[in-house]
Write an enzyme that holds these catalytic residues in place. Structure first.
Site, PDB file in Angstrom:
ATOM      1  N   GLU A 163       0.933  -1.253   0.015  1.00 34.05           N
ATOM      2  CA  GLU A 163       0.022   0.051   0.046  1.00 34.05           C
ATOM      3  C   GLU A 163       0.859   1.198   0.067  1.00 34.05           C
ATOM      4  OE1 GLU A 163      -1.750   3.024   1.216  1.00 34.05           O
ATOM      5  OE2 GLU A 163      -2.183   2.012   2.900  1.00 34.05           O
ATOM      6  N   CYS A 167      -1.808   9.081   2.696  1.00 32.41           N
ATOM      7  CA  CYS A 167      -1.675   8.648   1.321  1.00 32.41           C
ATOM      8  C   CYS A 167      -2.885   8.913   0.422  1.00 32.41           C
ATOM      9  CB  CYS A 167      -1.505   6.882   1.384  1.00 32.41           C
ATOM     10  SG  CYS A 167      -2.914   5.974   1.968  1.00 32.41           S
TER      11      CYS A 167
HETATM   12  C1  UN1 Z   1      -3.065   5.989   4.673  1.00 28.25           C
HETATM   13  O1  UN1 Z   1      -2.856   7.100   4.539  1.00 28.25           O
HETATM   14  O2  UN1 Z   1      -1.974   5.170   4.731  1.00 28.25           O
HETATM   15  O3  UN1 Z   1      -8.878   6.564   3.708  1.00 28.25           O
HETATM   16  C2  UN1 Z   1      -4.269   5.359   4.897  1.00 28.25           C
HETATM   17  C3  UN1 Z   1      -8.403   7.194   4.412  1.00 28.25           C
HETATM   18  C4  UN1 Z   1      -8.041   6.379   5.842  1.00 28.25           C
HETATM   19  C5  UN1 Z   1      -6.736   5.441   5.687  1.00 28.25           C
HETATM   20  C6  UN1 Z   1      -5.178   6.216   5.137  1.00 28.25           C
HETATM   21  N1  UN1 Z   1      -9.077   5.473   6.253  1.00 28.25           N
HETATM   22  O4  UN1 Z   1      -7.653   8.196   4.456  1.00 28.25           O
END
Ligand code: UN1
Length: 508
Positions: free
Chosen positions: A260, A294
């Site tokens: 990820e 992310c």
């Molecule tokens: C991340 O930034 O690695 O959808 C995960 C989202 C959160 C998860 C982010 N539920 O922004």
């Protein structure tokens, strides 16, 4: 306050935590720093090679026992973990705020995400379904069984120091796996507390110690973990650069990877969009978590007919954003994680300007009175009329939103999909046709697509992850659990003559 938190979570005596409030970097000790003040929270003793070996051996031993505990019983253990996390939600959330600078509601929201995935996993523990399929041979039966996979290696980033482990660990636990967790060296205290809370519950129930933690540098611990043949799956969250290294190393030993990695998420605003929905969604998507998700909105693609209006509203919304202490309930945006992150922000802004981008708001490091931390101004940069802005093709982990305008949806989709990452995407429109096109096979090429919602803030029920350089992994809900188990196709013959498949004759 910090010491009280540790006490309430019963980790004040954890042998890894040294020199609370007064830590300095030294051999074998990393320092967890509060990014809001720039001051050390505590030192954390890092693992040696021997420590890692013992940890991985314990995880392996625990797996051998845990795999035979019936899945619904494993689910009951995870239910107790969810209850315990509920009790510690405020404290753990505050620790997340102290250690990585998330505002309080986001810190607690992150713990809620772990509670949610634990609840999901409890139900799942009675639903690890396999298929049965008709055999082409009489008196034969074929079925798929899902078995526990093994100890998992889980590498997490600083920005979700609790929930991303939760996605992997709660699902892995009901699947019958044990977990070796290597957290970011920028958020080791959250990992220590989270792991301890969950491990305590299992211990109290008499279960094997499936939650193992290893804290250390890439040289000493990270590489060993990635190369460790005892760990059939490595689940890694972080940069594309890190993912390329991990992916290749795990592939070299024919292990499995769940990656990820970075995103470069865009949000399209169609001319018929409801701006009262779009504007707050863009602001939260772009500046929430100080641009360090992310899933952060990094590119805004606005139809040329409304670009002025959208930009005006955004700039005035940005002027209302309050930077400050993440634990103050009035704060919208806390600091970046480190001085290096501030430098990355400054570099991206400078490059964008060299490339013809215009800073509409922000663009500079920020000072917050009384706090010496790593604050920056949430920033909007308008691309030149040519839409040529190479820096926008990269993910800079900071609150910078690049704005582009487009003439028609085809052009917007082409721009949307032109980056190498493929995590999250969004469109604001009232048009059924535009929404359907966006989510069709010719639309967004991302793993997550939102209509009239921003790019961040996924619920746990769906599978989470992305395509292209984001790495292709899926975690969290839906059938992501299958990555944490091994599939066995079982064929059973209950007749009295052997028949070969494909009609092959082998009569003697
Ligand atoms: C991340 O930034 O690695 O959808 C995960 C989202 C959160 C998860 C982010 N539920 O922004």
């Amino acid at each position: 306050m910090f010491a009280d938190l540790l006490r309430r979570m019963q980790v004040q005596d954890d042998p890894r935590i040294v020199a609370v409030g007064d830590a300095v970097e030294s051999d074998g000790v990393c320092v967890s720093t509060n990014p809001t003040t720039g001051q050390p929270l505590a030192g954390v003793r890092m693992d040696s090679v021997e420590d890692y070996e013992q940890t991985a051996a314990r995880a392996h031993e625990a797996f051998l026992q845990w795999r035979s505990v019936p899945a619904p019983v494993r689910g009951q253990a995870v239910r107790a973990i969810a209850d315990e996390l509920r009790r510690h939600k405020e404290d753990l959330g505050a620790l997340v705020s102290l250690e990585v600078g998330k505002i309080r509601s986001e810190g607690e929201g992150e713990v809620q995400e772990t509670i949610d995935i634990a609840d999901f996993a409890v139900g799942l523990s009675r639903q690890l379904y396999g298929l049965t399929m008709p055999s082409e041979r009489a008196e034969h039966r074929i079925e798929e069984r899902w078995h526990p996979l093994g100890p998992l290696g889980v590498l997490t980033a600083f920005n979700f120091p609790n929930a991303v482990w939760g996605w992997n660990a709660m699902i892995g636990a009901v699947c019958g796996d044990s977990i070796v967790w290597k957290p970011s060296l920028m958020a080791p205290l959250t990992a220590i507390a989270t792991n301890a809370i969950c491990a305590r519950v299992l211990e109290g129930l008499g279960h094997p110690p499936i939650f193992q933690l290893t804290i250390g540098t890439d040289d000493v611990v990270g590489e060993r973990l990635v190369d460790d043949r005892r760990l059939p799956l490595i689940s890694a969250t972080g940069s594309c650069r890190m993912g390329r290294i991990v992916g290749q190393k795990v592939a070299a030993r024919l292990g499995r990877c769940l990656l990820e990695l970075g995103g470069n998420n865009a949000l399209i605003v169609e001319p018929d969009a409801d701006l009262s929905l779009a504007i707050p969604s863009i602001v939260f998507g772009a500046v929430g978590t100080c641009g360090q998700r992310c899933t952060t909105t990094r590119r805004l693609l606005v139809h040329e007919s409304i670009a002025h209006d959208v930009i005006d509203r955004l700039v005035s919304a940005y002027r209302q954003v309050r930077l400050g202490d993440p634990l103050d309930p009035d704060t919208h945006v806390g600091p970046l994680i480190s001085e290096r992150a501030v430098e990355g922000f400054e570099r991206a802004v400078a490059l964008a300007q060299e490339q013809g981008g215009e800073v509409l708001v922000g663009g500079e490091r920020a000072q917050v009175e009384g706090l010496g931390g790593h604050f920056v101004q949430p920033t909007i940069i308008r691309a030149p009329a040519s839409n040529d802005l190479p820096i926008a093709m990269e993910e800079t982990f900071a609150p910078i939103l690049y704005v582009f305008s487009y003439r028609d949806l085809d052009e917007a989709l082409a721009m949307h999909n032109s980056v190498s990452q493929g995590l999250s995407s969004a469109i604001f429109t009232r048009s059924l046709l535009a929404a359907e096109r966006f989510t069709s096979e010719r639309g967004s090429d991302c793993g997550l697509a939102y209509v009239n919602l921003g790019t961040s803030g996924a619920e746990i029920g769906g599978a989470f992850g992305g395509e292209k350089d984001t790495g292709g992994g899926r975690e969290s809900g839906s059938d992501a659990w299958k990555a944490y188990m091994r599939r066995q196709t079982v064929s059973i013959h209950f007749g009295s003559t052997i028949q070969l498949a494909q009609g092959i004759r082998f009569d003697q």
